[in-house]
Scaffold this active site. Sequence first.
Site, PDB file in Angstrom:
ATOM      1  N   HIS A 111     -13.291  -0.789   0.138  1.00 26.01           N
ATOM      2  CA  HIS A 111     -12.558  -2.012   0.417  1.00 26.01           C
ATOM      3  C   HIS A 111     -13.302  -3.163  -0.255  1.00 26.01           C
ATOM      4  O   HIS A 111     -14.521  -3.210  -0.240  1.00 26.01           O
ATOM      5  CB  HIS A 111     -12.425  -2.245   1.920  1.00 26.01           C
ATOM      6  CG  HIS A 111     -11.743  -3.544   2.253  1.00 26.01           C
ATOM      7  ND1 HIS A 111     -10.544  -3.897   1.683  1.00 26.01           N
ATOM      8  CD2 HIS A 111     -12.098  -4.565   3.054  1.00 26.01           C
ATOM      9  CE1 HIS A 111     -10.194  -5.083   2.132  1.00 26.01           C
ATOM     10  NE2 HIS A 111     -11.118  -5.523   2.962  1.00 26.01           N
ATOM     11  N   ASP A 117     -12.438 -12.666   3.409  1.00 24.30           N
ATOM     12  CA  ASP A 117     -11.597 -11.546   3.011  1.00 24.30           C
ATOM     13  C   ASP A 117     -10.141 -11.970   3.091  1.00 24.30           C
ATOM     14  O   ASP A 117      -9.664 -12.367   4.142  1.00 24.30           O
ATOM     15  CB  ASP A 117     -11.876 -10.355   3.939  1.00 24.30           C
ATOM     16  CG  ASP A 117     -11.181  -9.084   3.475  1.00 24.30           C
ATOM     17  OD1 ASP A 117     -10.350  -9.151   2.550  1.00 24.30           O
ATOM     18  OD2 ASP A 117     -11.472  -8.012   4.045  1.00 24.30           O
ATOM     19  N   ASN A 160     -20.400  -0.564   9.792  1.00 28.75           N
ATOM     20  CA  ASN A 160     -21.280   0.139  10.731  1.00 28.75           C
ATOM     21  C   ASN A 160     -20.609   1.142  11.653  1.00 28.75           C
ATOM     22  O   ASN A 160     -21.294   1.740  12.488  1.00 28.75           O
ATOM     23  CB  ASN A 160     -22.010  -0.879  11.619  1.00 28.75           C
ATOM     24  CG  ASN A 160     -23.166  -1.534  10.899  1.00 28.75           C
ATOM     25  OD1 ASN A 160     -23.958  -0.858  10.241  1.00 28.75           O
ATOM     26  ND2 ASN A 160     -23.262  -2.843  11.009  1.00 28.75           N
ATOM     27  N   ASP A 169     -19.090   4.228  13.636  1.00 26.73           N
ATOM     28  CA  ASP A 169     -19.324   5.666  13.692  1.00 26.73           C
ATOM     29  C   ASP A 169     -17.976   6.376  13.600  1.00 26.73           C
ATOM     30  O   ASP A 169     -16.978   5.906  14.135  1.00 26.73           O
ATOM     31  CB  ASP A 169     -19.971   6.053  15.024  1.00 26.73           C
ATOM     32  CG  ASP A 169     -21.308   5.362  15.222  1.00 26.73           C
ATOM     33  OD1 ASP A 169     -21.971   5.070  14.211  1.00 26.73           O
ATOM     34  OD2 ASP A 169     -21.679   5.111  16.381  1.00 26.73           O
ATOM     35  N   CYS A 182      -6.421  -4.453  -2.180  1.00 29.95           N
ATOM     36  CA  CYS A 182      -7.595  -5.258  -1.819  1.00 29.95           C
ATOM     37  C   CYS A 182      -8.307  -5.904  -3.007  1.00 29.95           C
ATOM     38  O   CYS A 182      -8.692  -7.063  -2.945  1.00 29.95           O
ATOM     39  CB  CYS A 182      -8.571  -4.458  -0.970  1.00 29.95           C
ATOM     40  SG  CYS A 182      -9.392  -3.111  -1.816  1.00 29.95           S
ATOM     41  N   TYR A 215      -5.992   4.875  -1.337  1.00 30.25           N
ATOM     42  CA  TYR A 215      -7.409   4.527  -1.218  1.00 30.25           C
ATOM     43  C   TYR A 215      -7.742   4.002   0.159  1.00 30.25           C
ATOM     44  O   TYR A 215      -8.890   3.867   0.527  1.00 30.25           O
ATOM     45  CB  TYR A 215      -7.825   3.520  -2.300  1.00 30.25           C
ATOM     46  CG  TYR A 215      -7.495   2.080  -1.987  1.00 30.25           C
ATOM     47  CD1 TYR A 215      -8.482   1.195  -1.537  1.00 30.25           C
ATOM     48  CD2 TYR A 215      -6.204   1.601  -2.134  1.00 30.25           C
ATOM     49  CE1 TYR A 215      -8.177  -0.125  -1.249  1.00 30.25           C
ATOM     50  CE2 TYR A 215      -5.893   0.295  -1.858  1.00 30.25           C
ATOM     51  CZ  TYR A 215      -6.873  -0.576  -1.418  1.00 30.25           C
ATOM     52  OH  TYR A 215      -6.582  -1.881  -1.138  1.00 30.25           O
ATOM     53  N   TRP A 261       0.832  -1.202   0.000  1.00 30.51           N
ATOM     54  CA  TRP A 261       0.000   0.000   0.000  1.00 30.51           C
ATOM     55  C   TRP A 261       0.868   1.253   0.000  1.00 30.51           C
ATOM     56  O   TRP A 261       0.426   2.316   0.376  1.00 30.51           O
ATOM     57  CB  TRP A 261      -0.938  -0.008   1.216  1.00 30.51           C
ATOM     58  CG  TRP A 261      -2.055  -0.979   1.075  1.00 30.51           C
ATOM     59  CD1 TRP A 261      -3.314  -0.705   0.622  1.00 30.51           C
ATOM     60  CD2 TRP A 261      -2.033  -2.378   1.372  1.00 30.51           C
ATOM     61  NE1 TRP A 261      -4.057  -1.864   0.610  1.00 30.51           N
ATOM     62  CE2 TRP A 261      -3.312  -2.896   1.060  1.00 30.51           C
ATOM     63  CE3 TRP A 261      -1.068  -3.243   1.846  1.00 30.51           C
ATOM     64  CZ2 TRP A 261      -3.630  -4.243   1.228  1.00 30.51           C
ATOM     65  CZ3 TRP A 261      -1.381  -4.573   2.015  1.00 30.51           C
ATOM     66  CH2 TRP A 261      -2.656  -5.060   1.716  1.00 30.51           C
TER      67      TRP A 261
END
Lengths: 732, 732
Positions: A376, A399, A439, A441, A317, A559, A282
């Site tokens: 992702h 994954d 999900n 926050d 990814c 990214y 990356w």
Amino acid sequence: MTSSAKESNTHRGRYSEPVPTSNLMYDDADFPEFEFFDDQAMPRSNAPSRDALSVVKVDMCQSINKPNHYTVAYDIKNLVVRRGKQFIIRITFNRPIVKEDDFQVEFVIGSNPSPSKGTLLVVTSGIRKGSSWSGTILEEQGESVILGITPTANAIVGKFRTYVAVIAGNIIQRTKRNDETDLYLLCNAWCPKDAVFLEDEAERKEYILNENGIIFQGDVNAVSETDWMYGQFEMGILDACISILDRCRIPISTRGNVVQLVRMASAVVNSQDDYGVLVGNWGGDFSMGKPPTSWTGSAQILLQYVNTGVPVCYAQCWVFAGVFNTLLRCLGIPARVITNFNSAHDSTGNLKIDLIFRMDNSQDRRHTMDSIWNYHCWNEVFINRHDLPSHCSGWQVVDATPQETSDGFYRCGPSSVNAIKDGLLCHPFDCGFVFAEVNSDIVCHRRDRYGTLSAFWVNKTYVGMLICTKAVGKNERLDITHNYKYLQDSPEDNRTMDRAEEYGCERDHSELKESKMSVSISAEPVQMCQDVILAVDFQNQGDLPKTVQAHLSESVIFYTGVTASHVKDYDFTVTVPANQMERVMLKVTTEEYLPHLGNQVSLRFVVTGQADEYSLTAIKVVELQTPHLTVEVSGQLQVQKEMFVTASFTNPYSFPLQDVVVAIEGSGLISYKTRFYSVIEPQASYSWTESFIPRLEGQRRIVAVMVCSNLGRADGVIDVEIKARDDGITDL
Amino acid sequence: MTSSAKESNTHRGRYSEPVPTSNLMYDDADFPEFEFFDDQAMPRSNAPSRDALSVVKVDMCQSINKPNHYTVAYDIKNLVVRRGKQFIIRITFNRPIVKEDDFQVEFVIGSNPSPSKGTLLVVTSGIRKGSSWSGTILEEQGESVILGITPTANAIVGKFRTYVAVIAGNIIQRTKRNDETDLYLLCNAWCPKDAVFLEDEAERKEYILNENGIIFQGDVNAVSETDWMYGQFEMGILDACISILDRCRIPISTRGNVVQLVRMASAVVNSQDDYGVLVGNWGGDFSMGKPPTSWTGSAQILLQYVNTGVPVCYAQCWVFAGVFNTLLRCLGIPARVITNFNSAHDSTGNLKIDLIFRMDNSQDRRHTMDSIWNYHCWNEVFINRHDLPSHCSGWQVVDATPQETSDGFYRCGPSSVNAIKDGLLCHPFDCGFVFAEVNSDIVCHRRDRYGTLSAFWVNKTYVGMLICTKAVGKNERLDITHNYKYLQDSPEDNRTMDRAEEYGCERDHSELKESKMSVSISAEPVQMCQDVILAVDFQNQGDLPKTVQAHLSESVIFYTGVTASHVKDYDFTVTVPANQMERVMLKVTTEEYLPHLGNQVSLRFVVTGQADEYSLTAIKVVELQTPHLTVEVSGQLQVQKEMFVTASFTNPYSFPLQDVVVAIEGSGLISYKTRFYSVIEPQASYSWTESFIPRLEGQRRIVAVMVCSNLGRADGVIDVEIKARDDGITDL
């Protein structure tokens, strides 16, 4: 640390044999060609008598079995079938068989095969009980017998060796090892008893048989498409996939269990821990390998890996997901590539992405550990989870991208999408991690001079804003966000969140005073080398005018959301009348951002502001659009006839493109080919033509990709319809 | 494969910092001693002004905190406290503090500490908000301030560094690093908010504070007791336990989560994968280390491991369980050692232990992969499983013995005992494996000449026949079988078995015709070097007399059920009248078995028989009893006074004992000591006396153990009551 000799000595009191982890045998042969039942007794005669039964030929009947098992497309010389469904073999003896003749077919995988492990399957001619695979004589034709054999629906997936043994008196005589009769056994999405059963034929065609795919990338407001050639039927790929599992040392006896199989496979696609297929990178320096953006599909990567035995450089990814998808489809497991936009990578295992800011509103990168990836990619596999309550069956997240270790290895899943939607994080594997990816926050904290954090802004909708995959049977985007989440703040959503918290997810409960001030950023899609125009809207819902001290920070980012290069900071002040909106237009010129770009194409803008007691924050990522290659074909568009493909490109920029690599690939048509151009001057063009001979008929696709050292990626694609052979023969 | 430099380069787009996995710092210092808030601004003055506040002394108040936190017994110079409960520290300044003075206490663990990871805790004097640990000024006495500090109940377990910082203007002045103020923080079974909360005080005393234990071994019909010195409070043990976690590279930020902590700790107690504490050896050659039977407790093992950095040779299950128990109790996690008699070790993950026999009734060891251990020891820890439904809380199985890999590593659990009892195998971790250990059916197969197996005998009660642990507060055996299983064949048991099958456990459903013939074996307890007398009872429930062709096979076995040496085979015939029992008495003489024994003490007898259509099987394991050492004490039996312990033994056998090692240990009294005798002639004696000075008062125990090259283990034990010091002072 311990040699295997020493291990076997210190463990003499525990194991009789090592656990087989490879499709191969340890010894030269599974069984002796001749075997006597009783060591003490001599055989009745030294050679079989003249009319003794013996095997002349074993025919795996590929032309009948392959279409029945949907395995015609595999470019391999051996029979490939799917478990839980009958296939036939024709055995030719030296004479017609009679009622008293006793023979058996033996299928063997790995070393030290055993019936109780499912690695030795004995199918009898019917006069005795065999093992779990059922067999029946379908037809006798002179010296030939056609035997129907049905592997169990949970049989081991891999490459079996086939023997036929004739039993006469106390002698067993076997056929010699013959690799032409080796049998590849796959999962079977057409078989209701198989854990990967998929009811809909169109879905089976897409998720098992489609060799082409689209992977969605870019930004949630400007989704881009990348073509990916899965190529699961190309020559050498099935063998490559099996040898990867062997390399991963997955015990042979567990390879019938799809849950374990996909979990272990997710570990071996990345090179961490086990020296697996792909090395992640990356950073920006890909000089030791190929840039992740340069790949057109999986086949080249898998072949390079098994041919060199060295992990392939480099992946990000979507490359991990593309290669994993090939491995899964190749083994018959329904699989698709998913993209989650604004994917949270939470390093603490709670449901908060903590972004830390300094008192002057600039971001404190040293103390910010969590990140939000623009997108992702992962995979979903379709499995009936017999190990879990029934509502956990269906699509499962797996994954292969090495994000965080799961229980000690870089791997993830299978994690039930239904369980994630309902917050049932108490079931294996990794539901909590995936739940956080979609999900979390975002909580922005200000770090005071004592190192104490206080939250000043929370966003509960940014993460997991769009989850999508390619639609079934067409090159379109399918929004599957609702598979993962209920409507935000609906009663079902609240129940899910409560449950997740019950199972240990730590959520944000910062009590922020309701703000009457807010800010948002919008931008039109931008081509590379165009200026970026931002509209920053300040909203005042209060009854008093407010003056905002605002700060714009602009960066080039990977990214993954990590900053690659800081472009500029800009302070400005704006006064917003009561109950009104005030728009500030800001321009970032090409000259400003271009020197910072490198290989990246994402610009991130963060506006923070202070208006008396109110703190304001908005984040906007702009993806720069790159130009397309032109791809054209000519020739006869028919199986086994010569065709041509041409990729061409004109440099539209005012600067030269350097170290340009162009790649072309089309599953079933043309294998991965590349060409190098050291420089393409401004307004200069190239046109590159390759010839090829189509192997498979039907709707097919060719992609071309161009990468260079000083610009992002450009690509092009063409769809072609290849006609069948005139004589109607299908090559097997 | 990748150097860390290369890793950081290729992952520049992903991580800002490496993940801390050690209690230690990477750099020399956490913080500068002086810090300025604003790099641009100069400090107002180069040195603090004359009446500026500064710290003179930080006192961790051990004599007050340790009794309150039940940590007096730790033989360590630093303060040890439990989380979720207030402790105090006294800070002495250069002058009395005034209202405007601003100071904070900082607790730091690992490198790169951060408030959002729980590795940097800031406790303020109250005029500002601190981080999650609460602090309050309890008392001001002149220049001194007594601060009460309460760590959160889920705080990281380990060794924190303590700093006091005074803030004046834009300067922070900190105390220098001082290892005397380092703080050890443990789990707290006394705190209702801690996941390890245990309600009953007697249980807390046993499972956290008791340094002595009993591990049950032997055979279900002749259970033997082995004393084990956990020694969790001995000098160096707490540091050893923390350094083992560091070595295991458990990320610091996850060490507040007990579920993750115990799972990862179960991996590091064995040397597999991670070069952990103990090397297993189930063979008979222990010449490269010490025999597993020679250890008296954990302390010596842990100290040897951390001092040498090399895994300790050798262990078998009770040694793994004993050492793991020390680590758990030392960190404040309630733990106990469990023994499961007739423990199934199933290598295929189904619920069947497949024993394969040849057609002549002899055992086919080559094809038998599964085994039944005479007993197997594991640990239970008490955890409220916040990650699972509430009925999964309570005792959890964890197992450090390397039996099978769990999700890639040699480790096991935590696995909820309640979930196992109810067949809820859908929750992590490893419920299925433990369920099989206590619930497997034994299925005996006959293997015909074609390699086909047919079941001929099934036993559903042999495995997991007795599960026990030491009782609370007394040296007795507590039967906890009912914690793991409902009554065989009760409706609840059937529901559990159905559910287990639903979650993928493959059970035996062989349809065997009901047998009218059965056989059983019984034997009286036997001393080593006595003849073994077996009573073999054949039962005929049919209405016709039956003649049984019977076969007795006798072996010396390891406690793992694997054959060490075959002693003899014996064929005999017995006729059993209709509806009657016929007993055959068989004698095995000392002369027959002794040459085969080596270090082992278990004899296994298998009787198989054929009576017309009926197959009969019975298995009996006989453990040979070994003699006891005599242990006596003399002296003053008081803390800090000299005492003496004497271990003595007379060789009762007619042969010399060779290479005799005797070991003595008593937690809180005398550390592990050994003595070597090259030979002890028949009827010869030794008597060995050591002096020591008791460190801890109360009921204490000393054990002595003797091992030699040509006999099993002998041991002895004495309980002593040590009086407190006359002056009533407790050393801290």
